[in-house]
Design an enzyme around this catalytic site. Structure first.
Site, PDB file in Angstrom:
ATOM      1  N   CYS A  72       0.843  -1.206   0.023  1.00  0.00           N
ATOM      2  CA  CYS A  72       0.007   0.166   0.084  1.00  0.00           C
ATOM      3  C   CYS A  72       0.865   1.254  -0.164  1.00  0.00           C
ATOM      4  O   CYS A  72       1.989   1.228   0.419  1.00  0.00           O
ATOM      5  CB  CYS A  72      -0.953  -0.007   1.141  1.00  0.00           C
ATOM      6  SG  CYS A  72      -1.900  -1.479   1.323  1.00  0.00           S
ATOM      7  N   ARG A 121       5.158  -0.057  -6.095  1.00  0.00           N
ATOM      8  CA  ARG A 121       5.326  -0.691  -4.682  1.00  0.00           C
ATOM      9  C   ARG A 121       4.284  -2.145  -4.925  1.00  0.00           C
ATOM     10  O   ARG A 121       4.340  -2.802  -4.215  1.00  0.00           O
ATOM     11  CB  ARG A 121       4.697  -0.140  -3.590  1.00  0.00           C
ATOM     12  CG  ARG A 121       5.788   1.198  -3.415  1.00  0.00           C
ATOM     13  CD  ARG A 121       5.330   2.261  -2.350  1.00  0.00           C
ATOM     14  NE  ARG A 121       5.046   1.561  -1.042  1.00  0.00           N
ATOM     15  CZ  ARG A 121       5.815   1.622  -0.089  1.00  0.00           C
ATOM     16  NH1 ARG A 121       7.135   2.305  -0.392  1.00  0.00           N
ATOM     17  NH2 ARG A 121       5.564   1.097   1.220  1.00  0.00           N
ATOM     18  N   TRP A 173      -2.789  -2.556  -1.354  1.00  0.00           N
ATOM     19  CA  TRP A 173      -2.651  -4.047  -1.830  1.00  0.00           C
ATOM     20  C   TRP A 173      -3.397  -4.714  -0.779  1.00  0.00           C
ATOM     21  O   TRP A 173      -3.110  -4.846   0.437  1.00  0.00           O
ATOM     22  CB  TRP A 173      -1.295  -4.026  -1.591  1.00  0.00           C
ATOM     23  CG  TRP A 173      -0.494  -5.513  -2.141  1.00  0.00           C
ATOM     24  CD1 TRP A 173      -0.167  -5.813  -3.305  1.00  0.00           C
ATOM     25  CD2 TRP A 173      -0.257  -6.747  -1.189  1.00  0.00           C
ATOM     26  NE1 TRP A 173       0.445  -7.090  -3.253  1.00  0.00           N
ATOM     27  CE2 TRP A 173       0.423  -7.610  -1.967  1.00  0.00           C
ATOM     28  CE3 TRP A 173      -0.467  -6.892   0.096  1.00  0.00           C
ATOM     29  CZ2 TRP A 173       0.645  -8.813  -1.523  1.00  0.00           C
ATOM     30  CZ3 TRP A 173      -0.118  -8.319   0.504  1.00  0.00           C
ATOM     31  CH2 TRP A 173       0.619  -9.179  -0.188  1.00  0.00           C
ATOM     32  N   ASN A 208      -1.879   1.890   5.670  1.00  0.00           N
ATOM     33  CA  ASN A 208      -0.988   1.023   5.504  1.00  0.00           C
ATOM     34  C   ASN A 208      -0.808   0.284   6.693  1.00  0.00           C
ATOM     35  O   ASN A 208      -0.480   0.623   7.765  1.00  0.00           O
ATOM     36  CB  ASN A 208       0.446   1.565   4.848  1.00  0.00           C
ATOM     37  CG  ASN A 208       0.371   2.235   3.596  1.00  0.00           C
ATOM     38  OD1 ASN A 208      -0.563   2.208   3.146  1.00  0.00           O
ATOM     39  ND2 ASN A 208       1.490   2.826   3.341  1.00  0.00           N
ATOM     40  N   GLY A 209      -0.826  -0.975   6.648  1.00  0.00           N
ATOM     41  CA  GLY A 209      -0.399  -1.955   7.807  1.00  0.00           C
ATOM     42  C   GLY A 209      -1.760  -2.722   8.028  1.00  0.00           C
ATOM     43  O   GLY A 209      -2.527  -3.079   7.225  1.00  0.00           O
ATOM     44  N   GLU A 255      18.386 -17.327  -7.685  1.00  0.00           N
ATOM     45  CA  GLU A 255      17.906 -16.308  -8.142  1.00  0.00           C
ATOM     46  C   GLU A 255      17.119 -15.948  -9.459  1.00  0.00           C
ATOM     47  O   GLU A 255      16.350 -15.395  -9.826  1.00  0.00           O
ATOM     48  CB  GLU A 255      19.106 -15.142  -7.896  1.00  0.00           C
ATOM     49  CG  GLU A 255      18.920 -13.833  -8.119  1.00  0.00           C
ATOM     50  CD  GLU A 255      17.783 -13.091  -7.486  1.00  0.00           C
ATOM     51  OE1 GLU A 255      17.055 -13.627  -6.615  1.00  0.00           O
ATOM     52  OE2 GLU A 255      17.240 -12.030  -8.100  1.00  0.00           O
ATOM     53  N   LYS A 264      13.488 -14.980 -10.651  1.00  0.00           N
ATOM     54  CA  LYS A 264      13.446 -13.863 -11.487  1.00  0.00           C
ATOM     55  C   LYS A 264      12.193 -14.255 -12.578  1.00  0.00           C
ATOM     56  O   LYS A 264      11.360 -13.550 -12.795  1.00  0.00           O
ATOM     57  CB  LYS A 264      14.552 -13.439 -12.356  1.00  0.00           C
ATOM     58  CG  LYS A 264      15.678 -12.399 -11.477  1.00  0.00           C
ATOM     59  CD  LYS A 264      15.143 -11.190 -11.125  1.00  0.00           C
ATOM     60  CE  LYS A 264      14.217 -11.057  -9.775  1.00  0.00           C
ATOM     61  NZ  LYS A 264      14.830 -10.959  -8.665  1.00  0.00           N
ATOM     62  N   GLU A 306       8.669 -14.837 -10.982  1.00  0.00           N
ATOM     63  CA  GLU A 306       8.056 -13.634 -10.477  1.00  0.00           C
ATOM     64  C   GLU A 306       7.294 -12.858 -11.589  1.00  0.00           C
ATOM     65  O   GLU A 306       6.170 -12.212 -11.467  1.00  0.00           O
ATOM     66  CB  GLU A 306       8.718 -12.478  -9.728  1.00  0.00           C
ATOM     67  CG  GLU A 306       9.696 -12.888  -8.898  1.00  0.00           C
ATOM     68  CD  GLU A 306      10.327 -11.785  -8.305  1.00  0.00           C
ATOM     69  OE1 GLU A 306       9.861 -11.032  -7.239  1.00  0.00           O
ATOM     70  OE2 GLU A 306      11.717 -11.126  -8.706  1.00  0.00           O
ATOM     71  N   HIS A 324      18.349 -36.397  -7.260  1.00  0.00           N
ATOM     72  CA  HIS A 324      17.656 -36.939  -6.125  1.00  0.00           C
ATOM     73  C   HIS A 324      16.035 -36.460  -6.355  1.00  0.00           C
ATOM     74  O   HIS A 324      15.347 -36.636  -5.260  1.00  0.00           O
ATOM     75  CB  HIS A 324      18.196 -36.456  -4.874  1.00  0.00           C
ATOM     76  CG  HIS A 324      19.686 -36.718  -4.831  1.00  0.00           C
ATOM     77  ND1 HIS A 324      20.033 -37.888  -4.341  1.00  0.00           N
ATOM     78  CD2 HIS A 324      20.725 -36.286  -4.693  1.00  0.00           C
ATOM     79  CE1 HIS A 324      21.242 -38.079  -4.134  1.00  0.00           C
ATOM     80  NE2 HIS A 324      21.632 -37.054  -4.566  1.00  0.00           N
ATOM     81  N   LYS A 351       6.657  -4.259  -3.931  1.00  0.00           N
ATOM     82  CA  LYS A 351       8.235  -3.966  -3.927  1.00  0.00           C
ATOM     83  C   LYS A 351       8.558  -4.106  -2.283  1.00  0.00           C
ATOM     84  O   LYS A 351       9.723  -4.569  -2.390  1.00  0.00           O
ATOM     85  CB  LYS A 351       8.353  -2.698  -4.450  1.00  0.00           C
ATOM     86  CG  LYS A 351       9.762  -2.361  -4.479  1.00  0.00           C
ATOM     87  CD  LYS A 351      10.592  -3.054  -5.538  1.00  0.00           C
ATOM     88  CE  LYS A 351      11.991  -2.789  -5.567  1.00  0.00           C
ATOM     89  NZ  LYS A 351      12.928  -3.830  -6.294  1.00  0.00           N
TER      90      LYS A 351
END
Ligand code: AGP
Length: 606
Positions: free
Chosen positions: A2, A27, A74, A98-99, A479, A483, A486, A502, A601
């Site tokens: 948010c 964000r 969000w 926010n929160g 990583e 990427k 996402e 395995h 973000k």
């Protein structure tokens, strides 16, 4: 996550608030809203979806006013929808938040008993009703009384139609920054929304409140004691949060890496003595020599940087390192012994899991240092000492340049510790020389962007992908896979190459692309064997190899090369083709590269 922006001044605010929201888009959000004070009350417009949909719904001739607040949401409590979007209103009050209000159900029940009616499924709406319930003519007093009844985290901006030109902000656990202007003032959750107005800012701390009017800013704590806050200057400019001719922020940030890596080591290397100087660390030589164990705490891409750090510090500085997901560390009663150093890594400096893990480590007596990017962020301010990576604003939700800058700092820390234990000056000089060559070598990798796009065309329609690496390239495999998933939503997994046997080897068939990082190092022969195993099962191999390689290259369907380099700096180079591959695949699939679905973000909820 948010985003909040509020402006009070002497000119119309609707367009500036929408512009502020656009600067917070990166964000991540799913709905947005704006509220402006008008003589007859507060006018509010909200929309699910992109800011443009909100902007299209705003009639500038109707949404007039010189004091307003706006928000990108969000979703946490309640689905993304217009009714759940902020601002929320009750009576003549509007609020953005926010929160998470943890005790919202108990508060809601009490308010319902008093006759309050709720329209949304959100925890936030409870807060605006609570403030209205406590209101006796002065907004900041009602906010203060209400917040004392609240459990949870918040960054809020509130206005009352009867108190023109006033915005009240309060913070606990969710960042808030005040932009100090001349004849106007701005409140935002992120300096990006302030930059277009002023570079003078005040960072609020937990339990701080601020009252903004066009002529001034007053800061108090929640007990109404006045708090003196320092006005600080933002060091970066608007151009750094623009795309600069690139199609996406992510691509711009990938291409910035030669400079951002240089910025990370600039002024910190001592080539003549093969040593490193990290002023922000504030650790004496004695303290450095007496570190017995290191715990690295981080999430996501920063966690992968931490894993690279583990390989480097253990191999070169010979200090045992554990890397932990910050979210797990906090809840498993960690053991901190004397001589334990905690390194906390976070691009945003606001990731709540990392922040809480850091607080837990401090409570248990660890010496904590932070590696952050955002200046003035909560982690940067709460760590006793630390190192900024100086990567500049990272807007793309998928982290790229922050990762290579974090790894650069970890290379410097490795050298700093190593020089106090096992690394001699000569070897230190060689590492520094190698580091100085990295920016040019990365440029050579970036030159392959079009060739990588051709490979991306072959695999853009696949649904799965495996990434394999060994040693320090194993975190790079993780990583690379992160990427890809996402931003392209292709299922991707990273494994230590030998682990493939395995289990994951069962997945390999002609439809499974396998990205193998097989640079020339001690495990080269072993990873060549793993490539043979994939080939024997007719998997498609995309390899990242050192320049001049013929062995793994000859077994591969597609080959990407990186310039030859020493092991310690390899990850800085080997990750770049993987960033580009993920980027091109996502673009070819038509995905929103900079704002991938469901992601934020800075993840400020646990
Ligand atoms: C990276 O591409 C991610 N979007 C995400 O994993 C991120 O690295 C993670 O949330 C940690 O963020 P931080 O570095 O700001 O703490």
């Amino acid at each position: 996550m948010c985003g909040i922006v509020g402006i009070t001044g002497d000119s119309q605010v609707a367009a500036s608030l929408l512009e502020g929201l656009r600067r917070l888009e990166y964000r991540g959000y799913d709905s947005a809203g704006i509220a402006v004070q008008q003589p007859e009350g507060i006018a509010c417009v909200k929309r699910q979806g992109k800011i443009q949909e909100l902007a299209d719904a705003v009639d500038p001739d109707e949404l007039t006013g010189i004091c307003g607040i706006a928000h990108t949401r969000w979703a946490t409590h309640g689905e993304p929808s217009q009714v759940n979007a902020h601002p929320h209103q009750d009576g003549r009050i509007a609020l953005v938040h926010n929160g998470i209000i943890e005790n919202y159900q108990a508060l809601k029940q009490k308010l319902e008993e008093k006759g309050h009616e709720f329209a949304s499924e959100t925890d936030t709406e409870v807060l605006v009703h609570l403030i209205n319930d406590q209101y006796e003519g002065k907004l900041e007093d009602a906010v203060r009384r209400s917040l004392k009844l609240v459990e949870g985290t918040y960054g809020i901006a509130v206005m009352h139609a009867d108190e023109p030109g006033k915005i009240v902000g309060a913070r606990r656990g969710s960042p808030l920054v005040v932009g100090v202007g001349d004849g106007f003032n701005v409140l935002a959750s992120d300096v990006a929304a302030i930059l277009g107005h002023t570079k003078q800012v005040i960072y609020l701390d937990d339990w701080d409140m601020a009252v903004l009017t066009p002529d001034g800013v007053q800061t108090f704590d929640i007990d109404n004691q006045s708090v003196d806050k320092e006005i600080e200057e933002i060091t970066w400019g608007l151009e750094q949060i623009q795309k600069g001719g690139f199609a996406h922020y992510m691509l711009k940030e990938i291409f910035e890496q030669p400079e951002t890596i240089r910025d990370a080591f600039r002024g910190r290397i001592l080539p003549a003595s093969g040593d490193v100087k990290l002023g922000g660390l504030q650790l004496t030589d004695w303290e450095l020599r007496n570190i017995r164990r290191i715990i690295i705490l981080a999430c996501g891409t920063s966690y992968h940087a931490g894993l690279v750090g583990e390989y480097l510090i253990e191999e070169y500085a010979r200090i045992p390192v554990e890397v932990e997901y910050a979210s797990e560390f906090r809840y498993r009663s960690p053991i901190i012994e004397p001589g334990t150093l905690c390194i906390v890594i976070s691009q945003s400096g606001e990731t709540i899991d990392t922040l809480e893990a850091m607080r837990e480590a401090k409570r248990r007596g660890a010496k904590v240092i932070g590696i952050t990017n955002v200046v003035g962020s909560t982690i940067a301010r709460e760590t006793e000492c630390g190192v900024y990576i100086h990567a500049g604003p990272e807007i793309g939700v998928a982290s790229t340049k922050a990762f290579t800058s974090q790894v650069t700092i970890l290379i410097l820390i490795t050298l700093l510790l190593g020089r106090r234990n096992h690394i001699n000056a000569e070897y230190g000089m060689e590492i520094i020389e190698e580091l100085q060559k990295v920016p040019d070598k990365i440029r050579q990798v970036l030159d392959q962007s079009e060739a990588i796009k051709d490979i991306a065309r072959v695999y853009a329609n696949h649904s799965n992908c495996l990434y394999l690496g060994r040693g320090v390239n194993y975190p790079i495999a993780l990583e690379g896979a992160l990427k890809l998933k996402e931003i392209s939503y292709i299922h991707a997994e990273g494994y230590p190459a030998a682990e493939m046997k395995h289990g994951p080897i069962a997945l390999i068939d002609p439809n499974m692309p396998v990205v193998v990082i097989g640079t020339r190092d001690a495990s080269y022969e072993k990873i060549r064997g793993n490539v043979q195993e994939v080939r024997a099962r007719r998997g498609k191999i995309i390899s990242v190899v050192s320049e001049g390689d013929t062995e793994i290259a000859s077994l591969s369907d597609h080959v990407l090369t990186i310039p030859r380099c020493r092991g310690m700096v390899t990850p800085l180079l080997s990750v770049v083709p993987l960033q580009l591959l993920a980027y091109h695949i996502a673009v070819l699939r038509g995905e929103d590269v900079d704002q991938p679905r469901n992601l934020a973000k800075a993840v400020t909820v646990e």
